[in-house]
Design a protein around this motif. Structure first.
Motif, PDB file in Angstrom:
ATOM      1  N   VAL A   1      11.314  -5.040  -0.796  1.00 19.06           N
ATOM      2  CA  VAL A   1      11.623  -3.735  -1.368  1.00 19.06           C
ATOM      3  C   VAL A   1      12.653  -3.057  -0.480  1.00 19.06           C
ATOM      4  CG1 VAL A   1       9.383  -3.417  -2.504  1.00 19.06           C
ATOM      5  CG2 VAL A   1       9.688  -2.611  -0.171  1.00 19.06           C
ATOM      6  N   HIS A   2      13.414  -2.152  -1.064  1.00 21.99           N
ATOM      7  CA  HIS A   2      14.334  -1.344  -0.264  1.00 21.99           C
ATOM      8  C   HIS A   2      14.179   0.117  -0.652  1.00 21.99           C
ATOM      9  CE1 HIS A   2      16.870  -2.276  -3.810  1.00 21.99           C
ATOM     10  NE2 HIS A   2      17.337  -1.064  -3.628  1.00 21.99           N
TER      11      HIS A   2
ATOM     12  N   ALA B   1       4.748   1.029  -9.190  1.00 15.92           N
ATOM     13  CA  ALA B   1       4.632  -0.403  -9.476  1.00 15.92           C
ATOM     14  C   ALA B   1       4.061  -1.152  -8.282  1.00 15.92           C
ATOM     15  CB  ALA B   1       6.005  -0.980  -9.834  1.00 15.92           C
ATOM     16  N   ALA B   2       3.272  -2.173  -8.566  1.00 19.53           N
ATOM     17  CA  ALA B   2       2.675  -3.014  -7.521  1.00 19.53           C
ATOM     18  C   ALA B   2       3.704  -4.021  -7.026  1.00 19.53           C
ATOM     19  CB  ALA B   2       1.455  -3.746  -8.075  1.00 19.53           C
ATOM     20  N   THR B   3       3.673  -4.270  -5.708  1.00 18.24           N
ATOM     21  CA  THR B   3       4.581  -5.244  -5.104  1.00 18.24           C
ATOM     22  C   THR B   3       3.755  -6.232  -4.291  1.00 18.24           C
ATOM     23  OG1 THR B   3       6.239  -3.487  -4.909  1.00 18.24           O
ATOM     24  CG2 THR B   3       6.650  -5.535  -3.708  1.00 18.24           C
TER      25      THR B   3
ATOM     26  N   GLY C   1       0.816  -1.214   0.000  1.00 16.35           N
ATOM     27  CA  GLY C   1       0.000   0.000   0.000  1.00 16.35           C
ATOM     28  C   GLY C   1       0.848   1.260   0.000  1.00 16.35           C
ATOM     29  N   THR C   2       0.338   2.286  -0.626  1.00 14.58           N
ATOM     30  CA  THR C   2       1.040   3.563  -0.704  1.00 14.58           C
ATOM     31  C   THR C   2       1.375   4.136   0.677  1.00 14.58           C
ATOM     32  OG1 THR C   2       0.037   3.983  -2.856  1.00 14.58           O
ATOM     33  CG2 THR C   2       0.958   5.888  -1.701  1.00 14.58           C
ATOM     34  N   PRO C   3       0.473   4.060   1.684  1.00 11.87           N
ATOM     35  CA  PRO C   3       0.861   4.575   3.004  1.00 11.87           C
ATOM     36  C   PRO C   3       2.096   3.861   3.574  1.00 11.87           C
ATOM     37  CG  PRO C   3      -1.504   4.258   2.913  1.00 11.87           C
ATOM     38  CD  PRO C   3      -0.934   3.627   1.666  1.00 11.87           C
TER      39      PRO C   3
ATOM     40  N   VAL D   1      11.822   0.263 -10.167  1.00 13.51           N
ATOM     41  CA  VAL D   1      11.490   1.395  -9.305  1.00 13.51           C
ATOM     42  C   VAL D   1      10.019   1.280  -8.933  1.00 13.51           C
ATOM     43  CG1 VAL D   1      11.297   3.901  -9.124  1.00 13.51           C
ATOM     44  CG2 VAL D   1      13.261   2.884 -10.301  1.00 13.51           C
ATOM     45  N   VAL D   2       9.780   1.070  -7.648  1.00 12.38           N
ATOM     46  CA  VAL D   2       8.420   0.944  -7.116  1.00 12.38           C
ATOM     47  C   VAL D   2       7.830   2.322  -6.844  1.00 12.38           C
ATOM     48  CG1 VAL D   2       7.063   0.096  -5.145  1.00 12.38           C
ATOM     49  CG2 VAL D   2       8.862  -1.345  -6.156  1.00 12.38           C
TER      50      VAL D   2
END
Length: 130
Positions: free
Chosen positions: A81-82, A73-75, A36-38, A107-108
């Protein structure tokens, strides 16, 4: 309070393996089971905090005051992720960071974060009305 000076280019990296608690569904920011973006924003801010941690004098802290995020991008759950934060500018008490969040080479998200230096005790006293 005397303001500390930080070197432009100061950097730090933090990692996160996406769990169910990190998804848009769990955070209320959407209905899909991906990062989620948050949570991306929280990870970016954590990287800025780590970048400053060793350099902050006793009694001084920072708080986030502004952020701009482009979540690209969706993960999915289980992926790692880092976030790498780089101090790009100090303008008095304002610290400007660019943060890139990646999964491997993808790149997320790109995040710009502004933090402000302040006296920790004074901030807490004002926050709690002491």
């Amino acid at each position: 309070m005397e303001l500390p000076e930080f070197a432009q280019g100061l950097t730090a990296r933090v990692e996160l393996t996406v769990s169910d608690a990190d998804t848009a569904q769990s955070l209320g920011s959407g209905d899909v089971p991906v990062l989620g973006t948050p949570r991306v924003l929280a990870l970016a801010e954590a990287a800025t905090v780590v970048a400053l941690a060793r350099e902050l004098p006793s009694g001084v802290t920072t708080v986030g005051v502004h952020a701009e995020i482009e979540h690209r991008a969706a993960t999915p759950i289980g992926r790692t992720v880092h976030a790498t934060a780089t101090l790009t500018k100090q303008d008095g008490p304002r610290l400007h960071f660019d943060v890139t969040v990646r999964e491997g080479e993808t790149v997320v998200a790109e995040v710009r974060v502004r933090r402000v230096l302040l006296d920790r005790q004074r901030f807490l006293a004002r926050a709690f009305g002491d």
